[in-house]
Design a protein around this motif. Structure first.
Motif, short mmCIF file in Angstrom:
data_model
loop_
_atom_site.label_atom_id
_atom_site.label_comp_id
_atom_site.label_asym_id
_atom_site.label_seq_id
_atom_site.Cartn_x
_atom_site.Cartn_y
_atom_site.Cartn_z
N ILE A 1 -4.29 16.98 42.45
CA ILE A 1 -5.47 17.26 41.64
C ILE A 1 -6.48 16.14 41.88
CG2 ILE A 1 -6.38 17.52 39.29
CD1 ILE A 1 -3.52 18.37 38.46
N ILE A 2 -7.71 16.51 42.26
CA ILE A 2 -8.76 15.53 42.51
C ILE A 2 -9.92 15.84 41.57
CG2 ILE A 2 -10.32 14.52 44.21
CD1 ILE A 2 -8.53 15.81 46.39
N ASP A 3 -10.24 14.90 40.70
CA ASP A 3 -11.34 15.09 39.75
C ASP A 3 -11.74 13.73 39.21
OD1 ASP A 3 -13.02 15.89 37.51
OD2 ASP A 3 -12.05 17.85 37.65
N ARG A 4 -13.04 13.50 38.99
CA ARG A 4 -13.50 12.24 38.41
C ARG A 4 -13.16 12.16 36.92
NH1 ARG A 4 -17.37 9.21 41.42
NH2 ARG A 4 -17.08 7.66 39.81
N CYS A 5 -13.07 13.30 36.27
CA CYS A 5 -12.83 13.34 34.83
C CYS A 5 -11.34 13.18 34.53
CB CYS A 5 -13.33 14.66 34.25
SG CYS A 5 -12.98 14.86 32.51
N SER A 6 -10.98 12.11 33.84
CA SER A 6 -9.56 11.88 33.54
C SER A 6 -9.00 12.94 32.62
CB SER A 6 -9.35 10.49 32.94
OG SER A 6 -10.04 10.38 31.72
N PHE A 7 -9.82 13.50 31.72
CA PHE A 7 -9.34 14.56 30.83
C PHE A 7 -8.96 15.81 31.61
CE2 PHE A 7 -12.21 12.13 27.94
CZ PHE A 7 -11.22 11.65 27.11
N THR A 8 -9.76 16.15 32.62
CA THR A 8 -9.44 17.31 33.45
C THR A 8 -8.17 17.06 34.24
OG1 THR A 8 -11.78 17.88 33.65
CG2 THR A 8 -10.29 18.85 35.26
N ARG A 9 -8.06 15.88 34.86
CA ARG A 9 -6.86 15.56 35.65
C ARG A 9 -5.61 15.63 34.78
NH1 ARG A 9 -9.90 11.23 37.11
NH2 ARG A 9 -8.46 9.80 36.09
N LEU A 10 -5.64 14.94 33.64
CA LEU A 10 -4.47 14.91 32.77
C LEU A 10 -4.18 16.28 32.17
CD1 LEU A 10 -5.11 11.49 31.01
CD2 LEU A 10 -3.48 11.99 32.84
N GLY A 11 -5.23 17.01 31.82
CA GLY A 11 -5.05 18.35 31.26
C GLY A 11 -4.43 19.31 32.26
N LEU A 12 -4.94 19.30 33.50
CA LEU A 12 -4.37 20.17 34.53
C LEU A 12 -2.92 19.79 34.84
CD1 LEU A 12 -7.22 20.74 37.14
CD2 LEU A 12 -6.01 22.48 35.83
N GLU A 13 -2.67 18.49 34.91
CA GLU A 13 -1.30 18.03 35.19
C GLU A 13 -0.35 18.49 34.08
OE1 GLU A 13 1.16 13.97 36.33
OE2 GLU A 13 -0.75 13.78 35.27
N ALA A 14 -0.74 18.29 32.83
CA ALA A 14 0.10 18.70 31.69
C ALA A 14 0.30 20.22 31.69
CB ALA A 14 -0.52 18.24 30.38
N TRP A 15 -0.78 20.96 31.95
CA TRP A 15 -0.68 22.42 31.97
C TRP A 15 0.24 22.90 33.09
CZ3 TRP A 15 -2.98 25.72 35.78
CH2 TRP A 15 -2.84 27.07 35.50
N LEU A 16 0.11 22.31 34.29
CA LEU A 16 1.00 22.69 35.40
C LEU A 16 2.45 22.36 35.08
CD1 LEU A 16 -1.24 21.66 38.41
CD2 LEU A 16 -0.42 23.97 37.91
N GLN A 17 2.70 21.23 34.43
CA GLN A 17 4.07 20.88 34.05
C GLN A 17 4.60 21.86 33.00
OE1 GLN A 17 5.73 19.04 35.85
NE2 GLN A 17 4.15 17.86 36.87
#
Length: 193
Positions: free
Chosen positions: A6-22
């Motif tokens: 996941i590549i994104d400047r926004c830490s909320f998007t990165r962490l949100g996508l990571e948590a959602w994928l998990q």
């Protein structure tokens, strides 16, 4: 197991996508997810880690002079080694590589797109244990370094010595295969269109 970057400047998007994928990881497909906010680091990860899928929002990177010159090289690496889903909120100024999903699209649409792209690959081989390219400390040093912080400012921020910052920077340059201490900030010939 599929490897997803996941590549994104926004830490909320990165962490949100990571948590959602998990969270959806418990289904018939399992994911190993790595989130990043640096195009230089992302390019090196794609080359060495070879993820099955890259999910990226490049909008903020396009307007950052220190990062934007890495974008063409990163897109070229994605085109050769990985599948790409671009989360778009505005048009990409460089060539359009990969599939596009609107950043504000419903999460179900993104899930269908991810699964369709992953299942279009040949049967995924089991992922070997992947060690991160840079340590968390090196990633923090790289982030501060690319923001223009001096060695002393980095040392103060991280509560380490200036000599340790120098060592981290040397290790980063070796791991990312950059020639000198200015390379991360100077567009190379392959990156300039």
């Amino acid at each position: 197991m599929y490897k997803i970057l996941i590549i994104d400047r926004c830490s909320f998007t990165r962490l949100g996508l990571e948590a959602w994928l998990q969270q959806i990881n418990g289904g018939s497909t399992s994911f190993l997810v790595t989130p990043l906010n640096s195009l230089l680091l992302a390019k090196a990860h794609i080359e060495s880690w070879q993820p099955h899928l890259v999910i990226a929002d490049f909008a903020a990177f396009q307007h950052d002079l220190q990062q934007s010159h890495f974008l063409p090289a990163l897109l070229a690496v994605c085109e050769q080694r990985s599948r790409l889903i671009r989360l778009q909120s505005e048009p990409l100024t460089f060539k359009n590589v990969g599939e596009e999903v609107a950043k504000n699209a419903p999460i179900e649409k993104l899930e269908r797109r991810i699964l369709a792209v992953l299942h279009s690959w040949p049967k995924a081989h089991p992922a070997r244990i992947a060690t991160p390219l840079l340590t968390r400390q090196e990633e923090k040093v790289l982030s501060l370094w690319m923001e223009g912080a001096s060695n002393q400012a980095i040392a103060s921020e991280m509560q380490i010595t200036g000599k340790t910052v120098y060592t981290y920077k040397r290790n980063i340059r070796v791991k990312l295969k950059v020639e000198n201490r200015f390379s991360p900030f100077i567009p190379s010939a392959e990156c300039v269109e």
